[in-house]
Design an enzyme around this catalytic site. Structure first.
Site, PDB file in Angstrom:
ATOM      1  N   SER A 164       5.991   7.616  12.730  1.00 46.49           N
ATOM      2  CA  SER A 164       5.970   6.303  12.092  1.00 46.49           C
ATOM      3  C   SER A 164       6.819   5.282  12.842  1.00 46.49           C
ATOM      4  O   SER A 164       7.770   5.620  13.535  1.00 46.49           O
ATOM      5  CB  SER A 164       6.477   6.440  10.656  1.00 46.49           C
ATOM      6  OG  SER A 164       6.734   5.181  10.088  1.00 46.49           O
ATOM      7  N   ASP A 204       3.717  -0.826  11.358  1.00 44.52           N
ATOM      8  CA  ASP A 204       3.225   0.498  10.989  1.00 44.52           C
ATOM      9  C   ASP A 204       2.604   1.094  12.246  1.00 44.52           C
ATOM     10  O   ASP A 204       1.903   0.407  12.988  1.00 44.52           O
ATOM     11  CB  ASP A 204       2.183   0.407   9.875  1.00 44.52           C
ATOM     12  CG  ASP A 204       1.807   1.772   9.323  1.00 44.52           C
ATOM     13  OD1 ASP A 204       2.302   2.131   8.238  1.00 44.52           O
ATOM     14  OD2 ASP A 204       1.034   2.492   9.969  1.00 44.52           O
ATOM     15  N   ARG A 243       8.767   3.221  11.393  1.00 45.96           N
ATOM     16  CA  ARG A 243       9.843   2.784  10.494  1.00 45.96           C
ATOM     17  C   ARG A 243      11.156   2.549  11.237  1.00 45.96           C
ATOM     18  O   ARG A 243      11.737   3.443  11.834  1.00 45.96           O
ATOM     19  CB  ARG A 243      10.018   3.795   9.359  1.00 45.96           C
ATOM     20  CG  ARG A 243      10.508   5.153   9.778  1.00 45.96           C
ATOM     21  CD  ARG A 243      10.340   6.182   8.677  1.00 45.96           C
ATOM     22  NE  ARG A 243       8.936   6.473   8.425  1.00 45.96           N
ATOM     23  CZ  ARG A 243       8.502   7.593   7.831  1.00 45.96           C
ATOM     24  NH1 ARG A 243       9.352   8.482   7.414  1.00 45.96           N
ATOM     25  NH2 ARG A 243       7.218   7.788   7.642  1.00 45.96           N
ATOM     26  N   ASP A 248       0.791  -1.231   0.000  1.00 41.91           N
ATOM     27  CA  ASP A 248       0.000   0.000   0.000  1.00 41.91           C
ATOM     28  C   ASP A 248       0.826   1.287   0.000  1.00 41.91           C
ATOM     29  O   ASP A 248       0.303   2.361  -0.281  1.00 41.91           O
ATOM     30  CB  ASP A 248      -0.935   0.023   1.211  1.00 41.91           C
ATOM     31  CG  ASP A 248      -0.185  -0.008   2.550  1.00 41.91           C
ATOM     32  OD1 ASP A 248       1.067  -0.061   2.542  1.00 41.91           O
ATOM     33  OD2 ASP A 248      -0.841   0.017   3.610  1.00 41.91           O
ATOM     34  N   HIS A 249       2.121   1.211   0.294  1.00 45.05           N
ATOM     35  CA  HIS A 249       2.918   2.430   0.493  1.00 45.05           C
ATOM     36  C   HIS A 249       3.648   2.918  -0.752  1.00 45.05           C
ATOM     37  O   HIS A 249       4.024   4.093  -0.817  1.00 45.05           O
ATOM     38  CB  HIS A 249       3.959   2.190   1.602  1.00 45.05           C
ATOM     39  CG  HIS A 249       3.463   2.508   2.978  1.00 45.05           C
ATOM     40  ND1 HIS A 249       2.335   1.952   3.500  1.00 45.05           N
ATOM     41  CD2 HIS A 249       3.951   3.344   3.940  1.00 45.05           C
ATOM     42  CE1 HIS A 249       2.149   2.412   4.735  1.00 45.05           C
ATOM     43  NE2 HIS A 249       3.101   3.260   5.014  1.00 45.05           N
ATOM     44  N   ARG A 289      -1.625  12.506  10.216  1.00 43.45           N
ATOM     45  CA  ARG A 289      -0.437  13.293  10.559  1.00 43.45           C
ATOM     46  C   ARG A 289      -0.282  14.458   9.603  1.00 43.45           C
ATOM     47  O   ARG A 289      -0.688  14.392   8.447  1.00 43.45           O
ATOM     48  CB  ARG A 289       0.826  12.421  10.509  1.00 43.45           C
ATOM     49  CG  ARG A 289       0.828  11.415  11.636  1.00 43.45           C
ATOM     50  CD  ARG A 289       2.180  10.781  11.856  1.00 43.45           C
ATOM     51  NE  ARG A 289       2.055   9.867  12.981  1.00 43.45           N
ATOM     52  CZ  ARG A 289       2.437   8.608  12.981  1.00 43.45           C
ATOM     53  NH1 ARG A 289       3.024   8.102  11.915  1.00 43.45           N
ATOM     54  NH2 ARG A 289       2.276   7.854  14.039  1.00 43.45           N
TER      55      ARG A 289
END
Length: 752
Positions: free
Chosen positions: A643, A160, A645, A95-96, A448
């Site tokens: 995030s 995520d 990440r 999806d990213h 965000r």
């Protein structure tokens, strides 16, 4: 149905039996959070209750979900773990990596072409290790999980930060870094500090232009971006029961914006209706059998302040729509005061783009309420005065919304439908703008709004509101447009007023989809090959980080002293950098390029202590690394918010940073640093942040006696010859200290 009912039943049996024992252990009625946490202990119940906010606890996780940007690094790590298959049900969601530019069809085709190497890698590695694979275009990870895998009482992790979205279906869903996912997929428990519990009682009922989104926007203003750190937020009360299941998901999703570990709602009729509507009637029936264990005990609501570490009460009947921002999601302003707020701060009122969708607000209910505004706008001869972009959350949502005429309603007023993906929410947006530096305002229904997050432009002021408010504002052309009171001049020169939004909790004709985009793994994946091409700039096999050499760390050079907000977006930007998420060396070129240097107020400009010149952060780090000089990063409050990440932790580790020293950490980032064998430390005296000067060098001592609860010492050597010693705190457990000594959690896992 993709769920295994036997697994669901086993989880419920464990929760029910453990809850009964926990009630005796704690000697008081249980909150929902306590039932679910004690129901997922990896080990037997302790002799004494775990101390909230203090004790580290091992939890048995039921499911793992990974989105494509983070799955690359997680699965590259998992490939080195030596496990034949994932130990728990796991999925990958593409999806990213889809860039929003021209619309759904051309954008999806371009993504499949440009990211073919990555998609092929993810699909093959998923097949090899028994992981479900959701193709590009299938939808956003959290919406797809909500529609297919979420159910009350389950405990999952996701790579995520908005994984907590699934709390809207009564489960504990926690955002983590990829290394945590690797552990759980390898059969290792999730270690987590026992969360504190925040009770939020909702009374009254929403009405008019107010939506579930406004509840979390208000709460964000109350708590700030770090007010929920270390907490699980548990909602309850008559107001909670009045909300739709997907509305609850919106609220839980944005709990990440206050730093909460996750958020959760009790099982109720709205969850039952949603489970049945999405093909999980048998799960709803099973949840009904165990409903008492999927809700707080009745005594909790009678005296909530007694049982929660923090208690907040919100009357939904008194709320009005909110607009949060710019530059931070906790700057909350009621719509009635937005005009004055904009004037006071000299923010642009003219709205250039309105965007709805994302993992936070792309349910059928969200789109139907926004489409109601669009349909009446057409009837009242109105068109959008701002650009208007819609990103459905999943192919099931998109297909159903198209069938029911919702997408047509957006199209008729000038809306553009983008792919079922994250897109502009994460900076994957090729925005058409005349001057990227020009001061301008946009409003989204996303989660965000950090500087440059959506379009990469420093001049963009991003605000957050509900989908129906974003739609109304796009028609009004102003951020300050209040549809409850303001009129719009239509094509005939008449002043018209929008009616209050109406929508459907669930599609009246039911959900439908032709191809949901799911590929199940084969029964046996042992013979499947996973290729990473030598010389690829998208994927790179990992080499293990070096273990600690047993010595204190001397000769540390300051890489950067970051000032103010330093999110994971600042540490490892997304947008165009997403394409390098599977290549550690390439993506390390973006290290801390968005952080503000405290000594010159600039971004990506730091002093090289050896040459005396100024250069980019990664360039300077690479120079230190080439000279075998260890470095240190210094940061401010809530360092690493945003995030999940783990690249924000892996990049500094890869480029020779040994210590990250800050005033305070965001939870996920602190854990990610620990997982990669870094020293994540905090100032014992926060005022010591000011003692760090640009030309300092440092000596960290006490590592031979590194133990939980014992501070470390750091000597600061100033350029003029003076030196001073400061104390540094840490939150390392015994296990996490082993990670440091081994060089990473992955290294340690191979040792034991």
């Amino acid at each position: 149905m993709l769920l295994n009912l036997d697994i669901v039943d086993a989880i419920y049996q464990k929760i029910s039996s453990s809850s009964k024992k926990a009630e005796s252990l704690l000697n008081h009625p249980l909150t929902l959070t306590e039932k679910l946490l004690y129901g997922h202990l990896y080990d037997d119940l302790p002799a004494e209750p775990y101390k909230r906010g203090i004790d580290y606890v091992n939890f048995r996780i039921d499911r793992v979900a990974m989105q494509d940007a983070t799955a690359q690094m997680a699965l590259l790590q998992f490939m080195t773990a030596g496990r034949p298959t994932a130990a728990v049900p796991s999925t990958v969601h593409c999806d990213h990596l889809i860039l929003s530019k021209d619309g759904v069809n051309p954008d999806l085709a371009a993504a499949k072409s440009q990211n073919a190497e990555v998609y092929n890698f993810l699909q093959s590695v998923s097949a090899k290790y028994g992981i479900g694979f959701w193709k590009p275009g299938a939808g956003i990870i959290h919406q797809v999980v909500f529609e297919n895998y979420a159910f009350p009482g389950q405990m999952m992790i996701g790579t995520d930060s908005h994984t907590p979205n699934a709390g809207g279906l009564g489960m504990l869903a926690i955002g983590v870094g990829g290394a945590d996912a690797v552990d759980v997929m390898s059969g290792i428990p999730l270690e987590l500090k026992m969360p504190r519990i925040m009770g939020v009682e909702l009374t009254g009922k929403l009405s008019g232009w107010v939506s579930p989104k406004d509840i979390i926007l208000v709460l964000s203003g109350m708590l700030t971006v770090k007010g929920g750190t270390g907490f699980i937020i548990e909602y309850f009360g008559e107001g909670a029961e009045s909300l739709s299941c997907t509305g609850k998901g919106t609220i839980c999703n944005m709990g990440a914006e206050v730093g909460a570990t996750c958020s959760v709602f009790p099982y109720d009729e709205s969850m039952k209706r949603y489970l049945e509507a999405t093909g999980r009637k048998s799960v709803a029936e099973k949840a009904g059998e165990y409903a008492a264990f999927l809700r707080p005990d009745p005594e909790i609501a009678k005296d909530p302040a007694k049982y929660y570490d923090q208690y907040i009460k919100i009357n939904l009947s008194e709320l009005e729509p909110y607009v949060n921002g710019p530059f931070t999601p906790d700057l909350a302003t009621p719509i009635s005061k937005v005009s004055a707020f904009l004037k006071e701060n000299n923010y642009p009122d003219t709205l250039e783009v309105g965007l709805i969708g994302s993992c936070t607000n792309s349910s059928y209910e969200d789109l139907s309420r926004a489409a109601f505004i669009a349909k009446q706008a057409r009837e009242k001869k109105l068109n959008v005065r701002s650009s208007f972009i819609i990103t459905p959350g999943s192919e099931q949502i998109r297909y159903t919304a198209e069938r029911d005429g919702l997408l047509e309603a957006f199209d008729e007023i000038g809306g553009v439908i983008m792919a079922n993906a994250c897109g502009p929410c994460i900076g994957q947006w090729s925005r058409k703008i005349d001057d990227p530096e020009r001061k301008n305002s946009i409003v989204t229904s996303f989660n965000r709004n950090f500087a440059k997050r959506n379009d990469g432009n420093a001049g963009t002021h991003a605000f957050i509101a509900s989908p129906e408010m974003v739609t109304a504002m796009a028609l009004g052309g102003r951020l300050s447009f209040n549809p409850a009171t303001d009129f719009i001049l239509n094509a005939d020169g008449q002043e018209v007023k929008l009616d209050e939004p109406q929508g459907y909790e669930l599609p009246p004709a039911g959900f439908d989809v032709k191809d949901p985009g799911f590929i199940a793994p084969p029964a046996e994946g042992k013979g499947i090959g996973v290729d990473v091409k030598p010389g690829s700039d998208r994927l790179q096999l990992l080499e293990p980080f070096d273990a600690w050499d047993g010595k204190d760390i001397k000769g540390l050079r300051l890489l950067i002293k970051a000032k103010g907000k330093c999110t994971t977006d600042h540490i490892s930007m997304a947008g165009p950098w997403l394409k390098y998420r599977g290549h550690l060396d390439k993506i390390s070129d973006n290290l801390l390029m968005g952080a503000v240097n405290a000594f010159n107020g600039k971004t990506n400009s730091v002093k090289n202590g050896i040459t005396g010149g100024y250069a980019g952060v990664s360039q300077t780090a690479r120079d230190y690394k080439a000279r075998n000089i260890p470095s240190i990063v210094v940061g401010d409050e809530n360092y690493g918010e945003g995030s999940s990440r783990e690249h924000a932790a892996m990049e500094p580790r890869y480029l020779g940073v040994r210590v990250v020293l800050v005033r305070s950490f965001a939870r996920i980032h602190e854990t990610n640093l620990k997982k990669q064998g870094m020293l994540a430390l905090t100032f014992s005296d926060q005022a010591d942040y000011d003692k760090i000067l640009e030309d300092d060098t440092f000596e960290l001592s006490g590592l031979a006696a590194f133990t939980p609860g014992k501070p470390l010492k750091m000597k600061i050597n100033h350029a003029g010859g003076k030196s001073e010693v400061i104390l540094l705190n840490h939150s390392y457990s015994d296990l996490q200290i082993h990670w440091f000594k081994a060089g990473s959690a992955l290294n340690y896992m191979k040792e034991v």
